[in-house]
Design a protein around this motif. Structure first.
Motif, mmCIF file in Angstrom:
data_model
loop_
_atom_site.group_PDB
_atom_site.id
_atom_site.type_symbol
_atom_site.label_atom_id
_atom_site.label_comp_id
_atom_site.label_asym_id
_atom_site.label_seq_id
_atom_site.Cartn_x
_atom_site.Cartn_y
_atom_site.Cartn_z
ATOM 1 N N ASP A 1 69.675 22.029 10.732
ATOM 2 C CA ASP A 1 68.746 20.906 10.815
ATOM 3 C C ASP A 1 69.283 19.724 10.025
ATOM 4 O O ASP A 1 69.846 19.885 8.935
ATOM 5 C CB ASP A 1 67.373 21.313 10.287
ATOM 6 C CG ASP A 1 66.687 22.337 11.177
ATOM 7 O OD1 ASP A 1 66.845 22.238 12.406
ATOM 8 O OD2 ASP A 1 66.020 23.244 10.644
ATOM 9 N N GLN B 1 67.909 13.603 11.144
ATOM 10 C CA GLN B 1 67.686 13.129 12.511
ATOM 11 C C GLN B 1 68.422 14.060 13.461
ATOM 12 O O GLN B 1 69.628 13.964 13.636
ATOM 13 C CB GLN B 1 68.181 11.689 12.683
ATOM 14 C CG GLN B 1 67.442 10.682 11.813
ATOM 15 C CD GLN B 1 67.961 9.269 12.024
ATOM 16 O OE1 GLN B 1 68.961 9.065 12.690
ATOM 17 N NE2 GLN B 1 67.274 8.306 11.441
ATOM 18 N N GLY B 2 67.677 14.978 14.069
ATOM 19 C CA GLY B 2 68.270 15.889 15.028
ATOM 20 C C GLY B 2 68.819 17.150 14.389
ATOM 21 O O GLY B 2 68.397 17.572 13.305
ATOM 22 N N LYS B 3 69.815 17.730 15.057
ATOM 23 C CA LYS B 3 70.419 18.969 14.596
ATOM 24 C C LYS B 3 71.920 18.922 14.824
ATOM 25 O O LYS B 3 72.425 18.105 15.594
ATOM 26 C CB LYS B 3 69.821 20.172 15.341
ATOM 27 C CG LYS B 3 68.341 20.399 15.081
ATOM 28 C CD LYS B 3 67.847 21.664 15.764
ATOM 29 C CE LYS B 3 66.382 21.907 15.445
ATOM 30 N NZ LYS B 3 65.861 23.148 16.048
ATOM 31 N N HIS C 1 64.327 26.703 5.076
ATOM 32 C CA HIS C 1 63.067 25.964 5.188
ATOM 33 C C HIS C 1 62.050 26.454 4.175
ATOM 34 O O HIS C 1 61.248 25.665 3.658
ATOM 35 C CB HIS C 1 62.519 26.102 6.614
ATOM 36 C CG HIS C 1 63.262 25.279 7.611
ATOM 37 N ND1 HIS C 1 63.112 23.909 7.729
ATOM 38 C CD2 HIS C 1 64.188 25.624 8.547
ATOM 39 C CE1 HIS C 1 63.893 23.445 8.687
ATOM 40 N NE2 HIS C 1 64.563 24.462 9.203
ATOM 41 N N ASN D 1 67.888 15.135 19.681
ATOM 42 C CA ASN D 1 66.676 15.899 19.962
ATOM 43 C C ASN D 1 67.070 17.355 20.189
ATOM 44 O O ASN D 1 67.552 17.718 21.253
ATOM 45 C CB ASN D 1 65.952 15.339 21.191
ATOM 46 C CG ASN D 1 64.634 16.047 21.446
ATOM 47 O OD1 ASN D 1 64.156 16.799 20.597
ATOM 48 N ND2 ASN D 1 64.042 15.798 22.599
ATOM 49 N N GLY D 2 66.869 18.164 19.174
ATOM 50 C CA GLY D 2 67.277 19.560 19.277
ATOM 51 C C GLY D 2 66.117 20.526 19.319
ATOM 52 O O GLY D 2 66.265 21.684 18.910
ATOM 53 N N GLU D 3 64.972 20.072 19.807
ATOM 54 C CA GLU D 3 63.806 20.953 19.862
ATOM 55 C C GLU D 3 64.074 22.128 20.789
ATOM 56 O O GLU D 3 64.576 21.973 21.904
ATOM 57 C CB GLU D 3 62.589 20.171 20.362
ATOM 58 C CG GLU D 3 62.112 19.085 19.424
ATOM 59 C CD GLU D 3 61.623 19.649 18.101
ATOM 60 O OE1 GLU D 3 61.144 20.810 18.087
ATOM 61 O OE2 GLU D 3 61.739 18.947 17.086
ATOM 62 N N GLY D 4 63.747 23.320 20.313
ATOM 63 C CA GLY D 4 63.900 24.517 21.121
ATOM 64 C C GLY D 4 65.280 25.126 21.094
ATOM 65 O O GLY D 4 65.486 26.184 21.696
#
Length: 342
Positions: free
Chosen positions: A146, A149-151, A255, A178-181
């Motif tokens: 992570d 901004q993004g991944k 996290h 945009n690295g969602e999922g």
């Protein structure tokens, strides 16, 4: 009446007389025994043996061998391996003579370090991208980090259009806004802009290209569009499955630590434990670089020890006491991640 001898030049000058008579301060404490090489070496070896300090010198000789390997230009493997075997055999024959035995063991460790460097370099040898390339890519995600901004993804490349198989990098590190999922173990496709790993910015500076080479990374860059999940042409390799499990555990721990501590200190604390540096903001990175301690969060040496000490001594004790037993936070996960590529 005493005669005045100030005009008699045959007498010894007062300054020279004082220098000859007075003791030579600073010279009497110097030991010139090292000029007799054999006795000096034997005496020091005997002292090291008596104080049980001879064994750690094997590691020193081993490290010197690795340093010599980096100074060599594409060395052959048979030479250091043969020298190591020869020195080991000679040491076995001299086991009743302490001084020659110690010398031969040192040379054997030196050639062992040189051989280890050569074997390591050959085991990670992989193609490195030679020029900037913009092309569709497909592959398995090995690790996800992570960012603010993004991944950032580490992808095991299965296909890179326009690049021959002999020149195609095995691993690429790319960023996505945009690295969602996205998670380790998934098969993804998309268009990437790839560059060769950068060389040092100044002589003697950090060599990212060399670091990437030993991690198997042959190119870096970013996705220029959306990243799509797709059905893999075959089952993922076992290395990808293992890496996905370990990466998921590391991300969860990262996290958890960052959210428990909070703020910039949370990102630094998580990086010290898991090696995931994505949650450290750029202002904090600038402060660490300016203080000259950025290597603490970028290096992997003794990370497991630093992480355990951090968990033990950090003020937020509720992170360790959140479960009935907090020991699992510092032992199994860190033990597994110690050998994982960061």
């Amino acid at each position: 009446m005493a005669e005045d001898n100030r005009g008699d030049r045959s007498r010894t000058p007062r300054t020279l007389a004082r220098a000859l008579v007075l003791p030579r301060i600073g010279w009497t404490s110097i030991d010139f025994g090292f000029l007799d090489g054999r006795e000096w070496l034997a005496g020091n070896l005997a002292r090291e043996v008596e104080q049980r300090r001879l064994f750690p010198w094997i590691a020193v000789c081993f490290g010197l061998g690795i340093i010599l390997f980096f100074q060599a230009d594409a060395p052959a493997l048979w030479a250091p391996v043969g020298a190591f075997v020869l020195c080991t055999a000679v040491a076995a024959g001299l086991r009743r003579r302490p001084v020659p035995l110690a010398v031969m063991i040192g040379f054997a460790a030196l050639f062992a370090g040189f051989s280890a460097g050569a074997i390591r370099a050959r085991s990670v040898a992989a193609p490195v991208l030679a020029r900037m390339t913009i092309a569709p890519v497909a592959g398995f995600i090995e690790a996800v980090e992570d960012r603010e901004q993004g991944k950032r993804l580490l992808i095991l490349v299965a296909e890179l259009k326009g690049v021959p198989d002999a020149e195609r990098p095995h691993l690429v590190r790319v960023s996505v806004r945009n690295g969602e999922g996205l998670a380790a173990g998934l098969f993804v496709t998309g268009t990437v802009r790839l560059l060769p790993p950068p060389q040092p910015a100044w002589p003697g500076g950090y060599d990212f290209a060399r670091d990437a080479y030993y991690k198997g990374i042959g190119a870096v860059g970013s996705f220029t569009g959306a990243v799509k999940q797709a059905d893999p042409p075959s089952d993922p390799p076992w290395s990808v499955r293992v890496a996905a499990q370990v990466d998921g555990a590391r991300n969860a721990l990262t996290h958890r630590i960052a959210s428990a501590i909070g703020g910039p200190a949370g990102g630094v604390g998580a990086a010290l434990v898991t090696g995931k540096r994505g949650l450290i903001g750029e202002p904090t990175n600038d402060v660490l670089r300016g203080a000259g301690i950025y290597h603490i969060v970028t290096g992997r040496v003794c990370r497991r020890w630093r992480g355990e000490q951090y968990l033990v001594h950090m003020p937020d004790a509720h992170l360790r006491d959140h479960d009935q037993s907090g020991c699992w936070l510092s032992s199994p996960v860190l033990t597994v991640q110690a050998g994982v590529k960061v």
